[in-house]
Design a protein around this motif. Structure first.
Motif, mmCIF file in Angstrom:
data_model
loop_
_atom_site.group_PDB
_atom_site.id
_atom_site.type_symbol
_atom_site.label_atom_id
_atom_site.label_comp_id
_atom_site.label_asym_id
_atom_site.label_seq_id
_atom_site.Cartn_x
_atom_site.Cartn_y
_atom_site.Cartn_z
ATOM 1 N N GLN A 44 0.629 -1.477 0.195
ATOM 2 C CA GLN A 44 0.065 0.057 -0.146
ATOM 3 C C GLN A 44 0.396 1.302 0.121
ATOM 4 O OE1 GLN A 44 -0.307 -1.915 2.195
ATOM 5 N NE2 GLN A 44 0.575 -1.178 4.136
ATOM 6 N N SER A 45 0.149 2.483 -0.081
ATOM 7 C CA SER A 45 1.162 3.410 -0.917
ATOM 8 C C SER A 45 0.955 3.836 0.929
ATOM 9 C CB SER A 45 -0.043 4.928 -1.265
ATOM 10 O OG SER A 45 1.102 6.005 -1.006
ATOM 11 N N ASP A 77 -7.902 8.867 -9.738
ATOM 12 C CA ASP A 77 -8.551 8.789 -8.211
ATOM 13 C C ASP A 77 -10.088 8.134 -8.264
ATOM 14 O OD1 ASP A 77 -9.579 9.040 -5.676
ATOM 15 O OD2 ASP A 77 -7.872 9.217 -5.072
ATOM 16 N N GLU A 92 -4.871 1.236 -4.731
ATOM 17 C CA GLU A 92 -5.376 2.204 -4.278
ATOM 18 C C GLU A 92 -6.581 1.889 -4.951
ATOM 19 O OE1 GLU A 92 -2.964 5.942 -5.879
ATOM 20 O OE2 GLU A 92 -1.592 4.556 -4.731
ATOM 21 N N ASP A 140 -3.440 -5.061 -4.397
ATOM 22 C CA ASP A 140 -3.934 -4.565 -2.825
ATOM 23 C C ASP A 140 -2.242 -5.811 -2.419
ATOM 24 O OD1 ASP A 140 -5.091 -6.977 -2.484
ATOM 25 O OD2 ASP A 140 -7.284 -5.477 -2.919
#
Length: 415
Positions: A14-15, A67, A51, A266
């Motif tokens: 993940q970010s 996004d 994301e 993810d």
């Protein structure tokens, strides 16, 4: 085996996570071109590195990856209107271009400057070989787009099988870097000319591994006679590409090969892209039959919920698993480990040497980036870009002849 800390470092994408930051330095597949085939076609959802995004092809054919949630109040842009060179939110009409600029805020008073103060998250995209690649890292660190051999042939010579793997990316990548499992997981009891290599009696190949600037080149060497070896050359390419020698042999050489991208959706799900291509001729219906193993959403028809439709009688008489098709067999092996396998419980052997090397390479790359060093395999000067060394092949050689003598200079067939 890996420690718990190392396993955590390698599997979390993940970010903000160390591996997530590393992966965002590379161009990675986001979706297939066929998912957004025409200008102003409906947008599609994309889940990538944890994301939630939305992809669309605008009026001029440009691709945007945004996004998913509108910067105004968070409504999903998946439901938006793709019109007039932008994607418009259905809630209040905010409109975005492919670069994330807010073009219009029609519900605001005339003269409002709000649209000039907001920039929506958007990632640059490149379309090549029937895939859309995205760069999700810092804009001042964008590398040269890698023009691999499989992205340079015509579209008719390419076939891509996309599927959702319901586990962490590293389990899939471990499988791509494991030549030893071919003699077992993919074993056929009946003759199959397309899979002749699986019939060789040597089930314990020796491995010779060369570290490269982009990853690894590995030879799996099987004895097929007192003085003869069968050699399969594979590659690992950063950050999660396994290039494997598959396809028909022409005059003892492969007519193309396969590049497998294990792209993290993810931490617990992976988009697997099997990129098949031929050097010499177009793909046929027989070559592309793997399309039938997924539904319209690219989820496997044979999956853990229906036990991959395993047939125990077929397991006794036809193949080693009783499961149809290589990709389903791979999925069963990797998904049945669980979403993220606990690698502290592994007991690794000599057959796992390539897997071990790749994990160590990833850990070193991750720690180098944490220390401010550049990631491996990235090129920032297009004049220095040469990706021709990244290829796979097979060879039948006298036991005293090294496979390296055949692979010193990359073969560049005419396409």
């Amino acid at each position: 085996m890996l420690s718990s800390e190392e396993n955590e470092l390698l599997t979390r994408v993940q970010s903000g996570s160390p591996m997530g930051r590393l992966f965002r330095r590379y161009w990675i597949p986001a979706l297939l071109s066929e998912e957004i085939p025409n200008p102003e076609c409906p947008p599609v959802r994309v889940r990538l590195l944890g994301e939630d995004l939305v992809a669309f092809r605008d009026t001029r054919g440009r691709i945007g990856l945004l996004d998913e949630h509108c910067s105004h109040r968070g409504t999903s842009l998946f439901y938006g209107r793709n019109e007039e060179c932008g994607l418009r939110c259905i809630y209040h009409g905010w409109k975005y271009d492919v670069e994330g600029h807010v073009l219009e805020t029609p519900a605001e008073p005339s003269g409002s400057q709000l649209k000039n103060k907001v920039h929506h998250t958007a990632y640059p995209c490149v379309e090549a070989g029937g895939m859309v690649f995205a760069y999700m890292g810092a804009k001042d660190e964008i590398p040269v787009f890698p023009t691999y051999a499989w992205l340079g042939v015509t579209q008719k010579q390419i076939y891509i099988a996309k599927s959702l793997l319901e586990c962490n990316y590293l389990q899939g990548l471990d499988g791509d870097c494991d030549s030893a499992h071919l003699n077992f997981l993919h074993k056929m009891f009946k003759p199959d000319a397309r899979r002749e290599f699986l019939r060789h009696e040597d089930q314990s190949p020796a491995f010779e591994i060369d570290e490269m600037d982009f990853g690894f080149r590995v030879a799996a060497i099987r004895k097929i006679g007192p003085d003869k070896n069968y050699v399969r050359i594979s590659q690992f390419v950063m950050p999660f590409i396994g290039c494997v020698p598959v396809g028909r042999e022409v005059d003892g050489k492969l007519d193309g090969f396969k590049a497998v991208y294990q792209v993290p959706a993810d931490d617990h799900n992976t988009w697997r892209y099997d990129f098949f291509f031929k050097w010499s001729k177009p793909m046929t219906k027989e070559d592309s039959s793997k399309r039938d193993f997924v539904g319209p959403d690219y989820r496997k028809l044979r999956n853990s919920r229906n036990h991959y439709l395993q047939d125990r009688q077929v397991q006794k008489t036809v193949n080693f698993t009783g499961i149809e098709e290589f990709l389903n067999q791979d999925a069963c092996a990797t998904e049945s480990m669980g979403p993220i396998v606990d690698r502290t419980k592994e007991h690794l052997g000599a057959s796992d040497s390539y897997v071990i090397q790749v994990r160590r390479f990833l850990l070193k790359a991750l720690r180098d980036v944490q220390a401010g060093k550049p990631p491996p395999g990235l090129i920032y000067d297009s004049a220095k870009a040469d990706f021709s060394r990244i290829r796979c092949d097979v060879a039948y050689l006298p036991s005293k002849v090294s496979w390296r003598t055949l692979f010193e200079d990359p073969r560049r067939p005419e396409c």
